[in-house]
Scaffold this motif. Structure first.
Motif, mmCIF file in Angstrom:
data_model
loop_
_atom_site.group_PDB
_atom_site.id
_atom_site.type_symbol
_atom_site.label_atom_id
_atom_site.label_comp_id
_atom_site.label_asym_id
_atom_site.label_seq_id
_atom_site.Cartn_x
_atom_site.Cartn_y
_atom_site.Cartn_z
ATOM 1 N N ARG A 1 0.776 -0.984 -0.046
ATOM 2 C CA ARG A 1 0.139 0.210 0.086
ATOM 3 C C ARG A 1 0.993 1.332 -0.033
ATOM 4 O O ARG A 1 0.714 2.248 -0.859
ATOM 5 N N ALA A 2 2.194 1.270 0.932
ATOM 6 C CA ALA A 2 2.972 2.588 0.940
ATOM 7 C C ALA A 2 3.540 2.744 -0.704
ATOM 8 O O ALA A 2 3.627 3.913 -1.035
ATOM 9 N N ALA A 3 3.757 1.437 -1.276
ATOM 10 C CA ALA A 3 4.538 1.728 -2.562
ATOM 11 C C ALA A 3 3.576 2.405 -3.498
ATOM 12 O O ALA A 3 3.862 3.485 -4.235
ATOM 13 N N LEU A 4 2.304 1.767 -3.447
ATOM 14 C CA LEU A 4 1.227 2.681 -4.460
ATOM 15 C C LEU A 4 0.687 4.025 -3.915
ATOM 16 O O LEU A 4 0.607 5.081 -4.722
ATOM 17 N N ASN A 5 1.079 4.256 -2.600
ATOM 18 C CA ASN A 5 0.898 5.764 -1.992
ATOM 19 C C ASN A 5 1.824 6.719 -2.541
ATOM 20 O O ASN A 5 1.626 8.099 -3.013
ATOM 21 N N VAL A 6 3.219 6.132 -2.939
ATOM 22 C CA VAL A 6 4.204 6.784 -3.481
ATOM 23 C C VAL A 6 3.952 7.266 -4.646
ATOM 24 O O VAL A 6 4.004 8.416 -5.145
ATOM 25 N N LEU A 7 3.401 6.171 -5.478
ATOM 26 C CA LEU A 7 3.138 6.524 -7.135
ATOM 27 C C LEU A 7 1.771 7.734 -6.920
ATOM 28 O O LEU A 7 1.840 8.155 -7.974
ATOM 29 N N ARG A 8 0.976 7.231 -6.191
ATOM 30 C CA ARG A 8 -0.294 8.393 -6.248
ATOM 31 C C ARG A 8 0.232 9.742 -6.121
ATOM 32 O O ARG A 8 -0.102 10.721 -6.667
ATOM 33 N N ASP A 9 1.102 9.684 -4.882
ATOM 34 C CA ASP A 9 1.587 11.036 -4.411
ATOM 35 C C ASP A 9 2.169 11.575 -5.556
ATOM 36 O O ASP A 9 2.271 12.845 -5.784
ATOM 37 N N GLU A 10 2.778 10.966 -6.600
ATOM 38 C CA GLU A 10 3.428 11.365 -7.647
ATOM 39 C C GLU A 10 2.724 11.769 -8.847
ATOM 40 O O GLU A 10 2.968 12.458 -9.707
ATOM 41 N N GLY A 11 1.461 11.349 -8.747
ATOM 42 C CA GLY A 11 0.272 11.502 -9.745
ATOM 43 C C GLY A 11 0.378 10.592 -10.980
ATOM 44 O O GLY A 11 -0.168 10.593 -11.942
ATOM 45 N N LEU A 12 1.311 9.489 -10.716
ATOM 46 C CA LEU A 12 1.268 8.253 -11.786
ATOM 47 C C LEU A 12 0.159 7.495 -11.594
ATOM 48 O O LEU A 12 -0.152 6.903 -12.880
ATOM 49 N N ILE A 13 -0.566 7.210 -10.768
ATOM 50 C CA ILE A 13 -1.788 6.279 -10.647
ATOM 51 C C ILE A 13 -2.744 7.140 -9.739
ATOM 52 O O ILE A 13 -2.390 8.096 -8.961
ATOM 53 N N TYR A 14 -3.841 6.551 -9.622
ATOM 54 C CA TYR A 14 -4.793 6.913 -8.904
ATOM 55 C C TYR A 14 -5.675 5.857 -8.435
ATOM 56 O O TYR A 14 -5.533 4.559 -9.135
ATOM 57 N N THR A 15 -6.261 5.744 -7.466
ATOM 58 C CA THR A 15 -7.084 4.588 -6.800
ATOM 59 C C THR A 15 -8.565 5.172 -6.629
ATOM 60 O O THR A 15 -8.955 6.068 -6.166
ATOM 61 N N ILE A 16 -9.474 3.816 -7.041
ATOM 62 C CA ILE A 16 -10.697 4.183 -6.754
ATOM 63 C C ILE A 16 -11.199 2.999 -5.812
ATOM 64 O O ILE A 16 -10.879 1.772 -6.088
ATOM 65 N N GLN A 17 -11.511 3.334 -4.585
ATOM 66 C CA GLN A 17 -12.029 2.362 -3.415
ATOM 67 C C GLN A 17 -12.870 1.304 -4.100
ATOM 68 O O GLN A 17 -13.969 1.644 -4.735
ATOM 69 N N GLY A 18 -12.546 0.320 -3.676
ATOM 70 C CA GLY A 18 -13.070 -0.803 -4.118
ATOM 71 C C GLY A 18 -13.123 -1.447 -5.543
ATOM 72 O O GLY A 18 -13.515 -2.334 -5.938
ATOM 73 N N ARG A 19 -12.198 -0.770 -6.367
ATOM 74 C CA ARG A 19 -12.005 -0.876 -7.710
ATOM 75 C C ARG A 19 -10.494 -1.542 -8.048
ATOM 76 O O ARG A 19 -10.193 -2.144 -8.844
ATOM 77 N N GLY A 20 -9.623 -0.386 -7.286
ATOM 78 C CA GLY A 20 -8.269 -0.828 -7.413
ATOM 79 C C GLY A 20 -7.485 0.595 -7.959
ATOM 80 O O GLY A 20 -8.105 1.461 -8.010
ATOM 81 N N SER A 21 -6.189 0.185 -8.278
ATOM 82 C CA SER A 21 -5.284 1.256 -8.758
ATOM 83 C C SER A 21 -5.015 1.293 -10.161
ATOM 84 O O SER A 21 -4.952 0.343 -10.804
ATOM 85 N N PHE A 22 -5.066 2.456 -10.950
ATOM 86 C CA PHE A 22 -5.024 2.444 -12.254
ATOM 87 C C PHE A 22 -3.984 3.532 -12.731
ATOM 88 O O PHE A 22 -3.745 4.488 -11.978
ATOM 89 N N VAL A 23 -3.304 3.618 -13.830
ATOM 90 C CA VAL A 23 -2.289 4.360 -14.237
ATOM 91 C C VAL A 23 -3.005 5.471 -14.644
ATOM 92 O O VAL A 23 -3.998 5.506 -15.519
ATOM 93 N N ALA A 24 -2.494 6.685 -14.234
ATOM 94 C CA ALA A 24 -3.157 8.130 -14.628
ATOM 95 C C ALA A 24 -2.675 8.503 -16.085
ATOM 96 O O ALA A 24 -1.706 8.273 -16.625
ATOM 97 N N ASP A 25 -3.506 9.518 -16.697
ATOM 98 C CA ASP A 25 -2.958 9.944 -17.977
ATOM 99 C C ASP A 25 -1.838 10.741 -17.772
ATOM 100 O O ASP A 25 -1.959 11.783 -16.804
#
Length: 162
Positions: A55-79
């Motif tokens: 989770r912490a690894a994905l949080n780093v990528l989310r903070d960088e704007g590379l991914i976004y997470t939708i609760q209950g659906r997963g993490s996706f690569v951002a445009d």
């Protein structure tokens, strides 16, 4: 190339190792914008880490704007255009890399502060980009919620007797 035993140990936390590897894969095009990343359980198995570490690894990528997470659906690569994320590893990491000079993948990940990049433009542009990124994430989550509602309405319409 030096044997692994003679290389300096990498003192980065495990979540950073996982985030770096996922970042490289996104930058290399293995995961394209809109693609879903593997779930936490798969990341745990792949990197040999605990759930919170994944989770912490994905949080780093989310903070960088590379991914976004939708609760209950997963993490996706951002445009992103490949230029918007300017990750620069800490100096202690760069000093402990096993391969001097790095690789082509490292060059993609490490920002160089080129003219036109967020680092060269200053904090005002960085703040504006962060605000836009947050707005895009919110709109994307809203879009996904609306799609779910449409699917639920379609299903209800199909299930109802005519």
């Amino acid at each position: 190339m030096t044997p692994a035993s003679s290389a300096k140990p990498d003192r980065r936390p495990p979540y950073q190792h996982a985030a770096d590897e996922l970042r490289r894969e996104i930058k290399a095009g293995r995961y394209k914008p809109g693609d879903q990343l593997p779930p936490y359980r798969e990341l745990q198995e792949r990197f040999g880490v605990a759930n919170m570490t994944a989770r912490a690894a994905l949080n780093v990528l989310r903070d960088e704007g590379l991914i976004y997470t939708i609760q209950g659906r997963g993490s996706f690569v951002a445009d992103y255009d490949g230029k918007g994320v300017d990750y620069t590893p800490p100096a202690w990491y760069l000093g402990n890399r096993a391969e001097p000079g790095g690789s082509e993948a490292d060059e993609l990940v490490i920002g160089k502060g080129k003219p036109g990049s967020a680092n060269a433009a200053g904090p005002a542009l960085t703040e504006m980009l962060t605000a836009l990124r947050d707005e895009i994430r919110a709109l994307s989550a809203e879009h996904q919620e609306l799609r779910r509602e449409v699917e639920a309405l379609k299903k209800a319409q199909q299930d109802s007797p005519s």
